[in-house]
Design a protein around this motif. Structure first.
Motif, mmCIF file in Angstrom:
data_model
loop_
_atom_site.group_PDB
_atom_site.id
_atom_site.type_symbol
_atom_site.label_atom_id
_atom_site.label_comp_id
_atom_site.label_asym_id
_atom_site.label_seq_id
_atom_site.Cartn_x
_atom_site.Cartn_y
_atom_site.Cartn_z
ATOM 1 N N LYS A 1 0.825 -1.203 0.000
ATOM 2 C CA LYS A 1 0.000 0.000 0.000
ATOM 3 C C LYS A 1 0.860 1.254 0.000
ATOM 4 O O LYS A 1 0.454 2.302 -0.520
ATOM 5 C CB LYS A 1 -0.913 0.022 1.234
ATOM 6 C CG LYS A 1 -2.069 -0.956 1.196
ATOM 7 C CD LYS A 1 -2.886 -0.864 2.491
ATOM 8 C CE LYS A 1 -4.021 -1.883 2.508
ATOM 9 N NZ LYS A 1 -4.765 -1.840 3.800
ATOM 10 N N THR A 2 2.034 1.177 0.597
ATOM 11 C CA THR A 2 2.897 2.341 0.742
ATOM 12 C C THR A 2 4.083 2.339 -0.222
ATOM 13 O O THR A 2 4.787 3.346 -0.324
ATOM 14 C CB THR A 2 3.432 2.423 2.179
ATOM 15 O OG1 THR A 2 4.078 1.195 2.523
ATOM 16 C CG2 THR A 2 2.285 2.676 3.160
ATOM 17 N N HIS A 3 4.311 1.218 -0.892
ATOM 18 C CA HIS A 3 5.425 1.131 -1.833
ATOM 19 C C HIS A 3 4.962 0.434 -3.110
ATOM 20 O O HIS A 3 4.097 -0.441 -3.084
ATOM 21 C CB HIS A 3 6.596 0.361 -1.220
ATOM 22 C CG HIS A 3 7.190 1.030 -0.018
ATOM 23 N ND1 HIS A 3 8.084 2.066 -0.105
ATOM 24 C CD2 HIS A 3 6.994 0.815 1.307
ATOM 25 C CE1 HIS A 3 8.420 2.464 1.103
ATOM 26 N NE2 HIS A 3 7.772 1.716 1.979
ATOM 27 N N ASP A 4 5.567 0.836 -4.216
ATOM 28 C CA ASP A 4 5.286 0.228 -5.508
ATOM 29 C C ASP A 4 5.534 -1.284 -5.398
ATOM 30 O O ASP A 4 6.630 -1.714 -5.019
ATOM 31 C CB ASP A 4 6.217 0.851 -6.553
ATOM 32 C CG ASP A 4 5.988 0.318 -7.952
ATOM 33 O OD1 ASP A 4 5.360 -0.745 -8.111
ATOM 34 O OD2 ASP A 4 6.449 0.971 -8.909
ATOM 35 N N PRO A 5 4.539 -2.125 -5.716
ATOM 36 C CA PRO A 5 4.747 -3.582 -5.605
ATOM 37 C C PRO A 5 5.934 -4.096 -6.413
ATOM 38 O O PRO A 5 6.635 -5.022 -5.971
ATOM 39 C CB PRO A 5 3.419 -4.158 -6.120
ATOM 40 C CG PRO A 5 2.414 -3.087 -5.832
ATOM 41 C CD PRO A 5 3.147 -1.798 -6.054
ATOM 42 N N ARG A 6 6.175 -3.503 -7.571
ATOM 43 C CA ARG A 6 7.348 -3.934 -8.350
ATOM 44 C C ARG A 6 8.637 -3.591 -7.608
ATOM 45 O O ARG A 6 9.620 -4.328 -7.679
ATOM 46 C CB ARG A 6 7.343 -3.301 -9.737
ATOM 47 C CG ARG A 6 6.340 -3.962 -10.689
ATOM 48 C CD ARG A 6 6.189 -3.195 -11.989
ATOM 49 N NE ARG A 6 7.395 -3.116 -12.747
ATOM 50 C CZ ARG A 6 7.859 -2.002 -13.342
ATOM 51 N NH1 ARG A 6 7.197 -0.855 -13.213
ATOM 52 N NH2 ARG A 6 8.955 -2.023 -14.043
ATOM 53 N N ALA A 7 8.637 -2.478 -6.891
ATOM 54 C CA ALA A 7 9.817 -2.109 -6.110
ATOM 55 C C ALA A 7 10.016 -3.073 -4.938
ATOM 56 O O ALA A 7 11.150 -3.414 -4.593
ATOM 57 C CB ALA A 7 9.690 -0.677 -5.604
ATOM 58 N N VAL A 8 8.925 -3.518 -4.326
ATOM 59 C CA VAL A 8 9.028 -4.498 -3.243
ATOM 60 C C VAL A 8 9.599 -5.804 -3.786
ATOM 61 O O VAL A 8 10.479 -6.431 -3.173
ATOM 62 C CB VAL A 8 7.662 -4.741 -2.575
ATOM 63 C CG1 VAL A 8 7.783 -5.805 -1.482
ATOM 64 C CG2 VAL A 8 7.112 -3.443 -1.987
ATOM 65 N N ARG A 9 9.135 -6.219 -4.947
ATOM 66 C CA ARG A 9 9.673 -7.430 -5.572
ATOM 67 C C ARG A 9 11.165 -7.246 -5.872
ATOM 68 O O ARG A 9 11.976 -8.138 -5.598
ATOM 69 C CB ARG A 9 8.911 -7.746 -6.863
ATOM 70 C CG ARG A 9 9.423 -9.004 -7.569
ATOM 71 C CD ARG A 9 8.696 -9.266 -8.875
ATOM 72 N NE ARG A 9 9.317 -10.369 -9.584
ATOM 73 C CZ ARG A 9 8.888 -11.631 -9.576
ATOM 74 N NH1 ARG A 9 7.819 -11.953 -8.876
ATOM 75 N NH2 ARG A 9 9.517 -12.566 -10.243
#
Length: 479
Positions: free
Chosen positions: A286-294
């Motif tokens: 919710k707070t970070h781009d999911p692609r960035a989390v990956r």
């Protein structure tokens, strides 16, 4: 095939050769669906998703089986505390696991068997072990069935531990055991447990032990011997050690390679539900781009520990750096596509591909692969500064191929979304495009007040405008 993988069993990097030419079979332990999945859980999913993508990129047919443990002590305890049936509790968190897969762009497993759907296979395996003397029924009429670790001389081979050096689990029930380190294949039904959480066996009603479940399901779908068994390093002992012991004792070859990813830690401790130091996938994305989390989870080598903390400046900085990396990737792709019209290159890949390939073949070396990716982007940006459109096409195609392997290609179906807001995207695009046309007309008429007002209006809802030689571009800034 030049892929080399670190095999936990032999403690060495060795060439990977599939059991069947052209096909690869992978089993990795899925989640015990007792609570919401956190980033520590999903790292394993990302690691094996990248492995699968790399194998498929090389033309191999990959079968991935990842189980769901939907019955165990913690599920029974937590469901009772919540006042809901154990099976409803498990199913709720199984759905959350699937949401977490999707949130980080993981391809779903080929099949995802539930433990409760494979009781006959478990009973069959137990019967073989009891008949061969490797397992025994507890003499206290409890209905428990245990694996006899002293009856299996190879016990400890996966973890490298010697039996006499092992401590029994702190929460293990010693009743009915010949040795306190014997582990439960089957747990007899207790009066305080729901009747629905038990199944009939020749030794009485009960439910499966955790370790038995995976051996039975892996054998059911991948056969007695398969290529790769994986999971988090915390599963190596006792879970995978016990799986190997009971399967090998039943005459099954079981896994030919064992792969384990390292922990995600918080303040130096393994991320876990029991410690309460978790970062739920649903909250982080919710707070970070999911692609960035990956990207954050795959950029380090899978056998290295990752430190994560929602309140730690270094970790937040790492996630911020991951978001900058994604922005750099997307900026190059956007500019390259605008320049070439999206026409793909049909020639050889850019020189950086050979470095990417070498890194991936060296025990899934994602740090080197990521370095090659950004070297290709750097070289592609240099081409964009010139007039060699074929070089731009080559670098764009190479970068996209790398991103496909890493699961980061923004145009891939897994990033297409699926939320209720997706239907609004064409509408939003159209409205913004209309406003940008009005702004362009105002600028051409030198009506700066109107142009600035439109820009400020868009900025007020989180949109930033970049004026480029090919026209204005917009993007939504994260808060």
């Amino acid at each position: 095939m030049s892929l080399h993988l670190y095999d936990t069993a032999t403690r060495s990097v060795r060439p990977f050769v599939p059991l069947v030419d052209g096909r690869v079979s992978i089993y990795h332990c899925g989640l015990t669906v007792q609570a919401s999945p956190h980033v520590g859980h999903i790292r394993k999913e990302v690691v094996f998703d990248v492995l699968r993508r790399w194998l498929e990129h090389q033309g191999l047919e990959v079968t991935v089986v990842a189980n769901v443990t939907d019955i165990d002590d913690k599920i029974l305890t937590k469901s009772a505390d919540a006042g809901v049936p154990w099976w409803a509790h498990a199913y709720r968190f199984e759905r959350e696991l699937h949401d977490a897969y999707a949130a980080l762009g993981c391809i779903p497993p080929t099949y995802e068997p539930r433990a409760t759907g494979h009781i006959p296979e478990m009973i069959e395996l137990m019967a073989e072990l009891v008949a061969s003397g490797h397992a025994y029924v507890a003499p206290d009429d409890s209905g428990d069935v245990y694996f006899d670790v002293r009856n299996w001389p190879r016990y400890g081979e996966l973890s490298g531990m010697k039996l006499d050096e092992m401590e029994p689990a702190a929460d293990a029930d010693p009743r009915g055991k010949r040795d306190p380190r014997d582990f439960a294949l089957w747990k007899g039904h207790k009066p305080e447990e729901p009747e629905t959480a038990s199944w009939a066996t020749p030794w009485g009603r009960g439910r499966p032990g955790w370790h038995l479940e995976c051996s039975a399901m892996a054998g059911k779908y991948l056969g007695d011997t398969f290529d790769i068994h994986g999971g988090g390093i915390d599963l190596r002992f006792p879970h995978h050690e016990n799986e190997l012991a009971q399967s090998a004792a039943a005459g099954r070859g079981f896994a030919r390679y064992w792969m384990h990813n390292a922990w995600v830690t918080m303040a130096g401790e393994k991320m876990s539900k029991s410690l309460g130091n978790t970062a739920l996938v649903s909250e982080v994305t919710k707070t970070h781009d999911p692609r960035a989390v990956r990207y954050f989870l795959l950029a380090p080598h899978y056998r290295s520990t990752i430190e994560f903390s929602a309140s730690d400046a270094e970790t937040l900085g790492s996630l911020a750096e991951a978001e900058k990396a994604i922005e750099r990737i997307d900026s190059f792709l956007r500019r390259a596509t605008e320049r070439t019209g999206g026409s793909p290159s049909t020639g050889d890949p850019a020189p950086q591909w050979s470095d990417f390939e070498a890194a991936m073949n060296d025990d899934l070396g994602t740090p080197g692969a990521v370095a090659a990716l950004f070297e290709a982007i750097r070289s592609g940006n240099q081409a964009l500064a010139g007039d060699d459109d074929e070089s731009i096409r080559t670098h764009e195609a190479t970068v996209r191929s790398m991103l496909d392997v890493l699961g980061l290609n923004p145009n891939a179906p897994e990033w297409a979304g699926g939320s209720a807001t997706d239907d609004l995207s064409p509408v939003v695009d159209g409205l913004v495009a209309h406003l940008l046309e009005q702004r362009t007309a105002a600028r051409e008429a030198k009506n700066w007040a109107v142009a600035d007002a439109i820009r400020d209006t868009l900025a007020g809802v989180g949109l930033t405008i970049d004026d480029t030689p090919s026209g204005p571009r917009w993007k939504l800034e994260k808060n």
